[in-house]
Write an enzyme that holds these catalytic residues in place. Structure first.
Site, PDB file in Angstrom:
ATOM      1  N   LYS A  71       0.807  -1.232   0.000  1.00 56.87           N
ATOM      2  CA  LYS A  71       0.000   0.000   0.000  1.00 56.87           C
ATOM      3  C   LYS A  71       0.831   1.269   0.000  1.00 56.87           C
ATOM      4  CE  LYS A  71      -3.883  -2.295   2.095  1.00 56.87           C
ATOM      5  NZ  LYS A  71      -5.114  -2.175   2.800  1.00 56.87           N
ATOM      6  N   ASP A 107      -9.516   2.603   2.710  1.00 52.31           N
ATOM      7  CA  ASP A 107      -9.362   1.945   4.018  1.00 52.31           C
ATOM      8  C   ASP A 107      -9.812   2.853   5.159  1.00 52.31           C
ATOM      9  OD1 ASP A 107      -8.420  -0.558   3.323  1.00 52.31           O
ATOM     10  OD2 ASP A 107      -6.306   0.005   3.419  1.00 52.31           O
TER      11      ASP A 107
HETATM   12  P1  NDP Z   1       2.111  -3.675   5.657  1.00 49.30           P
HETATM   13  O1  NDP Z   1       2.994  -4.725   5.107  1.00 49.30           O
HETATM   14  O2  NDP Z   1       2.133  -2.321   5.047  1.00 49.30           O
HETATM   15  O3  NDP Z   1       2.418  -3.491   7.231  1.00 49.30           O
HETATM   16  C1  NDP Z   1       2.534  -4.629   8.049  1.00 49.30           C
HETATM   17  C2  NDP Z   1       2.610  -4.184   9.506  1.00 49.30           C
HETATM   18  O4  NDP Z   1       2.580  -5.354  10.335  1.00 49.30           O
HETATM   19  C3  NDP Z   1       3.907  -3.449   9.859  1.00 49.30           C
HETATM   20  O5  NDP Z   1       3.634  -2.484  10.843  1.00 49.30           O
HETATM   21  C4  NDP Z   1       4.783  -4.584  10.417  1.00 49.30           C
HETATM   22  O6  NDP Z   1       5.787  -4.133  11.293  1.00 49.30           O
HETATM   23  C5  NDP Z   1       3.749  -5.374  11.171  1.00 49.30           C
HETATM   24  N1  NDP Z   1       4.121  -6.771  11.397  1.00 49.30           N
HETATM   25  C6  NDP Z   1       4.172  -7.771  10.482  1.00 49.30           C
HETATM   26  N2  NDP Z   1       4.519  -8.930  11.071  1.00 49.30           N
HETATM   27  C7  NDP Z   1       4.693  -8.652  12.398  1.00 49.30           C
HETATM   28  C8  NDP Z   1       5.069  -9.423  13.539  1.00 49.30           C
HETATM   29  N3  NDP Z   1       5.318 -10.737  13.432  1.00 49.30           N
HETATM   30  N4  NDP Z   1       5.144  -8.822  14.735  1.00 49.30           N
HETATM   31  C9  NDP Z   1       4.886  -7.498  14.857  1.00 49.30           C
HETATM   32  N5  NDP Z   1       4.539  -6.707  13.821  1.00 49.30           N
HETATM   33  C10 NDP Z   1       4.439  -7.287  12.602  1.00 49.30           C
HETATM   34  O7  NDP Z   1       0.633  -4.304   5.626  1.00 49.30           O
HETATM   35  P2  NDP Z   1      -0.780  -3.541   5.654  1.00 49.30           P
HETATM   36  O8  NDP Z   1      -0.622  -2.340   6.509  1.00 49.30           O
HETATM   37  O9  NDP Z   1      -1.279  -3.381   4.290  1.00 49.30           O
HETATM   38  O10 NDP Z   1      -1.734  -4.628   6.359  1.00 49.30           O
HETATM   39  C11 NDP Z   1      -1.609  -4.928   7.741  1.00 49.30           C
HETATM   40  C12 NDP Z   1      -2.685  -5.929   8.132  1.00 49.30           C
HETATM   41  O11 NDP Z   1      -3.987  -5.319   8.070  1.00 49.30           O
HETATM   42  C13 NDP Z   1      -2.767  -7.155   7.218  1.00 49.30           C
HETATM   43  O12 NDP Z   1      -2.990  -8.287   8.017  1.00 49.30           O
HETATM   44  C14 NDP Z   1      -3.948  -6.877   6.329  1.00 49.30           C
HETATM   45  O13 NDP Z   1      -4.547  -8.064   5.873  1.00 49.30           O
HETATM   46  C15 NDP Z   1      -4.859  -6.124   7.292  1.00 49.30           C
HETATM   47  N6  NDP Z   1      -5.794  -5.232   6.599  1.00 49.30           N
HETATM   48  C16 NDP Z   1      -7.141  -5.482   6.653  1.00 49.30           C
HETATM   49  C17 NDP Z   1      -8.040  -4.655   6.035  1.00 49.30           C
HETATM   50  C18 NDP Z   1      -9.485  -4.941   6.129  1.00 49.30           C
HETATM   51  O14 NDP Z   1     -10.254  -4.361   5.333  1.00 49.30           O
HETATM   52  N7  NDP Z   1      -9.928  -5.749   7.053  1.00 49.30           N
HETATM   53  C19 NDP Z   1      -7.593  -3.482   5.273  1.00 49.30           C
HETATM   54  C20 NDP Z   1      -6.174  -3.289   5.301  1.00 49.30           C
HETATM   55  C21 NDP Z   1      -5.313  -4.157   5.916  1.00 49.30           C
HETATM   56  P3  NDP Z   1       7.266  -3.754  10.756  1.00 49.30           P
HETATM   57  O15 NDP Z   1       7.147  -2.348  10.220  1.00 49.30           O
HETATM   58  O16 NDP Z   1       8.129  -3.862  11.952  1.00 49.30           O
HETATM   59  O17 NDP Z   1       7.611  -4.761   9.683  1.00 49.30           O
END
Ligand code: NDP
Length: 285
Positions: A71, A107
């Site tokens: 995104k 979103d």
């Molecule tokens: P991004 O890849 O942009 O961000 C991922 C985030 O998750 C980062 O802050 C990352 O931290 C963190 N993260 C990933 N793995 C871990 C872990 N094991 N422990 C701690 N932190 C972790 O993804 P998005 O922002 O696009 O999506 C995030 C989540 O939200 C997804 O699961 C997605 O499916 C969900 N979502 C749901 C929506 C809905 O309509 N229901 C809409 C949008 C998203 P770091 O920066 O340290 O890597």
């Protein structure tokens, strides 16, 4: 669904993408609207995102949705941005307008709609703990800032990204106080205030497992938890919230609300009322 020579395509680009319920709900709405189109998931890695976005132009796709982790990176790959997307700093929807790609963010409004419908919550005056600093967290942080939250703590595993997000959204809020925090097991002990609402915008729980933060200790007794992640079945964050006696909702309502907004952008008309919600609830039950 019959594919004809005129069938138009909307893509979903993500890594992973197989978990997504967007294809089911979008294709159900397309069928019910008798539109000659199809919504197709594509497993696109970060290295291939530029090529995938360019394929929207080259193959004449109507547009695409972007999911984890694209995104933010996709922001620089489109030809123009809607104001909302520019403010938020991430896009989840691309619309192909005469081969010019317009980046949009549905979103933020999807989250606001789901908080209202699923938890009966509006943001003014709330103290919000936001977990994550990726694309979805950007939409939530902007919603909280613009919606008049009292305090927003942004906790992320990679602390620098939390700091950057606090800097970016601070200019959007009038009177909202922000704090950047490290997301780890000690989080609850470092919170400077009691929290009314916890929003999980990380991908924790997408593959099952335990949440890596103490959900119950982070939120005061009358508070609530919103997990953007969704089932089938309760997510680890929702299970922990229920175990702590907190009100909780998963990401299905947000998924439907942001999907309805995307449908309108691609097809220029609303999706049949309620169909996306119904398909999602059937899919997870
Ligand atoms: P991004 O890849 O942009 O961000 C991922 C985030 O998750 C980062 O802050 C990352 O931290 C963190 N993260 C990933 N793995 C871990 C872990 N094991 N422990 C701690 N932190 C972790 O993804 P998005 O922002 O696009 O999506 C995030 C989540 O939200 C997804 O699961 C997605 O499916 C969900 N979502 C749901 C929506 C809905 O309509 N229901 C809409 C949008 C998203 P770091 O920066 O340290 O890597």
């Amino acid at each position: 669904m019959e594919i004809s020579g005129r069938t138009r395509v909307v893509g979903l680009f993500g890594d992973p993408v197989a978990h997504s319920l967007s294809p089911r709900m979008q294709n159900a709405a397309i069928r019910a609207s008798a539109i000659d189109a199809v919504y197709v998931p594509f497993h696109v890695t970060s290295a291939d995102l530029g090529g995938a976005v360019d394929s929207i132009r080259r193959l004449g796709l109507l547009g695409a949705n972007l999911t984890i982790p694209h995104k933010e990176a996709a922001l620089a790959l489109v030809d123009e941005l809607e104001d909302e997307a520019r403010q938020i700093g991430s896009i989840n929807t691309i619309v192909n307008r005469d081969n010019r790609l317009v980046g949009c963010n549905t979103d933020r409004n999807g989250l606001l709609a789901a908080l209202q419908s699923d938890l009966g919550l509006a943001l003014p005056g709330l103290r919000v703990l936001l977990l994550g600093a990726g694309g979805a967290a950007r939409a939530a942080a902007a919603a909280a800032a613009q919606g008049g939250a009292d305090w927003v703590g942004i906790a992320n595993r990679t602390f620098d990204k939390a700091v950057r997000l606090v800097e970016d959204v601070s200019v959007l809020g009038q009177g909202t106080r922000f704090a950047a925090l490290v997301l780890d097991e000690g989080l609850a002990g470092r919170l400077p205030t009691r929290v009314d609402l916890l929003i999980n915008a990380t991908s924790i729980g997408l593959d099952g497992g335990e949440p890596v933060f103490p959900v119950g200790d982070c939120v005061q007794a009358a508070g609530a938890v919103f997990d953007m992640v969704y089932g089938p079945g309760p997510t680890p964050v929702i299970e922990a919230a229920h175990a702590a006696g907190l009100r909780a909702a998963d990401g299905l309502g947000m998924l439907a609300a942001q999907g309805e907004a995307g449908f309108r952008l691609w097809f220029g008309r609303p999706a049949p009322a309620g169909i996306m919600h119904r398909v999602l609830h059937t899919a997870v039950s």
